[in-house]
Design an enzyme around this catalytic site. Structure first.
Site, PDB file in Angstrom:
ATOM      1  N   ARG A 255       0.818  -1.214   0.000  1.00  0.00           N
ATOM      2  CA  ARG A 255       0.000   0.000   0.000  1.00  0.00           C
ATOM      3  C   ARG A 255       0.853   1.267   0.000  1.00  0.00           C
ATOM      4  O   ARG A 255       0.712   2.138   0.840  1.00  0.00           O
ATOM      5  CB  ARG A 255      -0.949   0.000   1.192  1.00  0.00           C
ATOM      6  CG  ARG A 255      -1.990  -1.098   1.110  1.00  0.00           C
ATOM      7  CD  ARG A 255      -3.067  -0.945   2.161  1.00  0.00           C
ATOM      8  NE  ARG A 255      -4.101  -1.968   1.981  1.00  0.00           N
ATOM      9  CZ  ARG A 255      -5.213  -2.049   2.703  1.00  0.00           C
ATOM     10  NH1 ARG A 255      -5.437  -1.171   3.660  1.00  0.00           N
ATOM     11  NH2 ARG A 255      -6.092  -2.997   2.481  1.00  0.00           N
ATOM     12  N   ALA A 256       1.672   1.357  -1.008  1.00  0.00           N
ATOM     13  CA  ALA A 256       2.591   2.498  -1.061  1.00  0.00           C
ATOM     14  C   ALA A 256       2.676   3.073  -2.480  1.00  0.00           C
ATOM     15  O   ALA A 256       3.769   3.123  -3.043  1.00  0.00           O
ATOM     16  CB  ALA A 256       3.975   2.063  -0.572  1.00  0.00           C
TER      17      ALA A 256
END
Length: 373
Positions: A255-256
């Site tokens: 989630r980056a």
């Protein structure tokens, strides 16, 4: 002598106030943000005073010159949680927030969790605020910041937000936006966070610029049990336009960012280093223009198995952009599977004035975060 000393003190205070202000100007979608404008700076000295300044209806320039530690301000909560990723010393546990363990991890072993209550919900930040740190002194520890329910025109610059229940998923987020407009977050360091470093919720966050920030994922606890934080940047709004540039993302594992649900993201000139999982996760409704980014030791740049969005990105300069945004797009470096040719992304951004990207580099490692204005 006393009179002279008093004059000297007054002059020093006046000089300090005159020197304080936002450094530089915002770029991208939040380029017209002014925050507290030219309001007289205030210097909170207690956590209660900081909460009051951030939450009132006055336009304010709020200067942090110390650490504001919220860790013990609301005591602790002990309850039953779960261990979805195991019980090894480096694995995060989960708080059963909104029955998350019950509904999503029913087979995970239960466990007792004790966390600092203050971290669960961030401090409310109202409209027309500038929150600025002095040097490297401005730190908010144990609690995040929350901009929701129609607030607008906020600048956060040169502070650190740290140590929000890092052992526990659902322990708290560092920066939360949900139905906010004209928000510029610049040169902020976030570290040791339980949940998301940045989360834009399901209501519209119309114009947001996240620039020159240090997302430090190094932690003793993680959902991947390897010292790399999984929950980093979650963009989930219903009608969002986000500029994400000059940021340094270090030791993450997922989630980056994660992008979905009608979010338009211009993500450029960022540097990812030592990511043990995936960087990009693009779901349905995620529209991403990625250019001039640098990836070093990133296991998976784009999670292809779950890809459902739209992406324009390339490891070579693209002249396709010329007819949509008036210039060529800039190549990413070591982008792996982060390649996409969706002109839908470009078409939907063609009415916006997008900042130009520079050549990809590792410079955010030394330029991003608190203390690097």
């Amino acid at each position: 002598m006393k009179y002279a000393a008093a004059l000297t003190a007054i002059a020093a205070l006046a000089a300090r106030a005159a020197a304080v202000g936002v450094s530089g100007t915002p770029v991208g979608f939040a380029s017209s943000a002014t925050g507290g404008g030219d309001a007289t700076p205030v210097y909170p000295t207690t956590t209660d005073e900081l909460v009051s300044y951030l939450g009132d209806d006055e336009a304010r320039v709020i200067v942090l010159s110390k650490t504001f530690d919220f860790t013990d301000t609301e005591g602790t909560t002990t309850t039953t949680g779960c261990a979805p990723w195991g019980t090894a010393s480096g694995c995060q546990l989960a708080i059963n927030k909104d029955d998350w363990c019950t509904n999503y991890e029913p087979d995970a072993p239960t466990t007792t969790v004790t966390y600092n209550t203050a971290g669960e919900l961030g401090i409310t930040v109202n409209s027309n605020k500038s929150l600025i740190g002095e040097g490297t002194s401005g730190v908010i520890k144990g609690r995040g910041l929350r901009m929701v329910s129609g607030v607008s025109n906020i600048i956060i610059q040169n502070i650190a937000v740290t140590d929000i229940n890092p052992e526990y998923v659902w322990g708290g987020d560092a920066i939360t936006l949900d139905e906010a407009d004209l928000v510029w977050i610049d040169h902020v360091t976030t570290a040791r966070i339980g949940r998301q470093h940045y989360v834009l919720g399901t209501d519209a966050d119309s114009r947001v610029s996240i620039t020159n920030n240090y997302i430090n994922g190094e932690s003793d606890y993680s959902a991947t049990c390897d010292g790399h934080h999984y929950w980093n940047v979650y963009l989930d709004g219903s009608s969002d336009k986000v500029t994400f540039s000059g940021n340094y993302l270090y030791k993450t594992s997922g989630r980056a960012p994660k992008v979905q649900d009608n979010t338009y993201l211009h993500i450029y000139n960022n540097y990812w280093e030592n990511n043990s999982g995936h960087a990009f996760e693009i779901g349905s409704g995620g529209y991403v223009l990625a250019e001039g980014n640098y990836f070093s030791n990133v296991d998976t740049v784009l999670e292809t198995d779950t890809f459902e969005g739209a992406l324009f990105s390339s490891d070579s300069a693209s002249s396709t952009c010329e007819s949509y945004i008036g210039r060529s797009c800039v190549a990413n470096v070591n982008g792996g599977d982060l390649t996409g040719t969706s002109t839908t992304v470009l078409s939907n951004l063609s009415g916006d004035t997008l900042p130009s990207a520079d050549a990809a580099s590792t410079s955010p490692a030394s330029n991003a975060g608190q203390g690097n204005l």
